[in-house]
Design an enzyme around this catalytic site. Structure first.
Site, PDB file in Angstrom:
ATOM      1  N   PRO A 146       0.812  -1.218   0.000  1.00 46.15           N
ATOM      2  CA  PRO A 146       0.000   0.000   0.000  1.00 46.15           C
ATOM      3  C   PRO A 146       0.845   1.267   0.000  1.00 46.15           C
ATOM      4  O   PRO A 146       2.054   1.243   0.260  1.00 46.15           O
ATOM      5  CB  PRO A 146      -0.810  -0.094   1.280  1.00 46.15           C
ATOM      6  CG  PRO A 146      -0.100  -1.061   2.124  1.00 46.15           C
ATOM      7  CD  PRO A 146       0.716  -1.943   1.260  1.00 46.15           C
ATOM      8  N   CYS A 147       0.171   2.350  -0.275  1.00 49.21           N
ATOM      9  CA  CYS A 147       0.880   3.567  -0.607  1.00 49.21           C
ATOM     10  C   CYS A 147       0.296   4.802   0.061  1.00 49.21           C
ATOM     11  O   CYS A 147       0.575   5.907  -0.368  1.00 49.21           O
ATOM     12  CB  CYS A 147       0.797   3.757  -2.111  1.00 49.21           C
ATOM     13  SG  CYS A 147      -0.899   3.642  -2.701  1.00 49.21           S
ATOM     14  N   GLN A 148      -0.483   4.630   1.109  1.00 51.25           N
ATOM     15  CA  GLN A 148      -1.154   5.791   1.703  1.00 51.25           C
ATOM     16  C   GLN A 148      -0.172   6.895   2.073  1.00 51.25           C
ATOM     17  O   GLN A 148      -0.506   8.057   2.074  1.00 51.25           O
ATOM     18  CB  GLN A 148      -1.937   5.406   2.965  1.00 51.25           C
ATOM     19  CG  GLN A 148      -3.290   4.816   2.653  1.00 51.25           C
ATOM     20  CD  GLN A 148      -3.197   3.323   2.408  1.00 51.25           C
ATOM     21  OE1 GLN A 148      -2.141   2.806   2.085  1.00 51.25           O
ATOM     22  NE2 GLN A 148      -4.300   2.629   2.555  1.00 51.25           N
ATOM     23  N   GLY A 149       1.050   6.519   2.455  1.00 50.44           N
ATOM     24  CA  GLY A 149       2.020   7.508   2.901  1.00 50.44           C
ATOM     25  C   GLY A 149       2.452   8.464   1.825  1.00 50.44           C
ATOM     26  O   GLY A 149       2.820   9.592   2.107  1.00 50.44           O
TER      27      GLY A 149
ATOM     28  N   SER B 240       0.835   8.513  -1.661  1.00 46.92           N
ATOM     29  CA  SER B 240       0.000   8.656  -2.853  1.00 46.92           C
ATOM     30  C   SER B 240      -0.509  10.093  -2.927  1.00 46.92           C
ATOM     31  O   SER B 240      -0.473  10.822  -1.945  1.00 46.92           O
ATOM     32  CB  SER B 240      -1.183   7.689  -2.798  1.00 46.92           C
ATOM     33  OG  SER B 240      -2.089   8.116  -1.830  1.00 46.92           O
TER      34      SER B 240
END
Ligand SMILES: C[S@@+](CC[C@H](N)C(=O)[O-])C[C@H]1O[C@@H](n2cnc3c(N)ncnc32)[C@H](O)[C@@H]1O
Length: 332
Positions: A70-73, A75
């Site tokens: 995941p890439c929430q940091g 995106s």
């Protein structure tokens, strides 16, 4: 049939592409129960384990490892904090790579990783992956845009491919299959949504269009490819049946008429993500269960949010189909 293990599998976008390229996905994992439910409704053959990847001690042997941590940091839509713990889940991918030592791997992440603030994370991923296992991997990466691979959506993603060093075979990323560099035009919104109803009541988010939503143009025409499909339903782009938006200030847009407007439905979002019927095991549109396995309360009023979320998180199947299909034949 070569085998694959998938991590951060979500509802199966990356895996649908890998399956279409001829792999048998023998194990998948995600922490989201609803992602598991959607995945198995459409790809029932896989051993899908729900839970934090960090709790999985052993993985089955496989020839390919696939993972879209995941890439929430970092995106575009996320909080862009470069040292959040979620940004280091790639270390779990590296752990699996060390344990399985597959012949090849494919990883995917947001294109923002290339920017200087996050570059150290990309560099560390390339280092960890190239040193993994007994042989190490020849690692290649490239930014690809989904609309160049037959997806009716602009979605830039960074794809990392590794081939075990003992094969000594270079990997060449696939070139565009659609668009001006090819003989095939882009797959448009009209192409993707063909046959779907104009007003699928109950299947789209009808929250008001707040000021933030109207701070940029959210609409594309039928003859174009869609803006990026996101996982938060309130930020879903507008369906082309909606009136055009006119810019009246730097970050203020208004509808040009009072005709009804709406966001894409979750089913339309699935088609725009490339989940066309050919990519499911049953040959139809994606099936979305109406409940969540193990959920104690009645979450039915939230189902719309869950449906949008798993679809917005997905990797477009045609993109991974193209990448997995470009791997050299090292499977015998
Ligand atoms: C970019 S999405 C992957 C989408 C998926 N590959 C697809 O194509 O549908 C990242 C996924 O990682 C999952 N995830 C986040 N933290 C996790 C963890 N600790 N263990 C397992 N999965 C996790 C999220 O729930 C999300 O589905």
């Amino acid at each position: 049939m070569p085998t694959a293990v998938s991590l951060f599998s979500g509802c199966g976008g990356s895996d649908a592409g890998v399956i279409a390229a001829g792999f048998d996905v023998i194990m998948a994992n995600d922490v989201l129960a609803y992602a598991h439910d959607v995945y198995l409704a459409n790809f029932p053959e896989t051993d899908y384990r729900v839970g934090d990847v960090q709790t999985i001690a052993n993985f089955p042997a496989a020839e390919l490892l696939v993972g879209c941590y995941p890439c929430q940091g970092f995106s575009q839509g996320g909080a862009r904090i470069a040292n959040r713990k979620i940004n280091t889940l790639y270390l779990e991918f590296a752990r699996a790579l060390n344990l399985i030592q597959p012949k090849a791997f494919i990883a995917e992440n947001v294109s923002g990783l290339r920017r200087s603030t996050y570059r150290h994370l990309l560099e560390d991923q390339l280092k960890q992956f190239s040193e993994a296992g007994r042989h190490g991997y020849d690692v290649h990466w490239m930014q690809l845009n989904a609309h160049e691979f037959g997806v009716a959506q602009e979605r830039k993603r960074l794809v990392i491919v590794g081939i075990r060093k003992d094969f000594n075979i270079p990997f060449v990323f696939p070139g565009p299959t659609h668009g001006p560099l090819t003989d095939t035009p882009y797959f448009t919104i009209a192409n993707a949504l063909d046959g779907l109803p104009d007003w699928p009541e109950g299947e789209f988010c009808d929250d008001p269009f707040h000021w933030y939503y109207l701070s940029r143009n959210r609409r594309r025409d039928w003859s174009e490819v869609s803006k990026t499909i996101v996982s938060h339903m309130r930020h879903m782009p507008l369906h082309p049946i909606s009136p055009s938006l006119l810019r009246i200030n730097t970050d203020k847009w208004v509808f040009e008429s009072e005709a009804p407007a709406r966001r894409f439905s979750y089913r339309e979002a699935a088609r725009l993500q490339g989940f066309m019927p050919a990519y499911t095991s049953h040959g139809g549109d994606m099936i979305f269960p109406e409940s969540i396995t193990g959920a104690k309360a009645d979450f039915s009023h939230n189902m719309l949010r869950h449906k949008y979320r798993v679809i917005g998180n997905a990797v477009p199947p045609p993109l991974f189909h193209a990448v997995a299909g470009a791997l050299p034949n090292i499977w015998d």
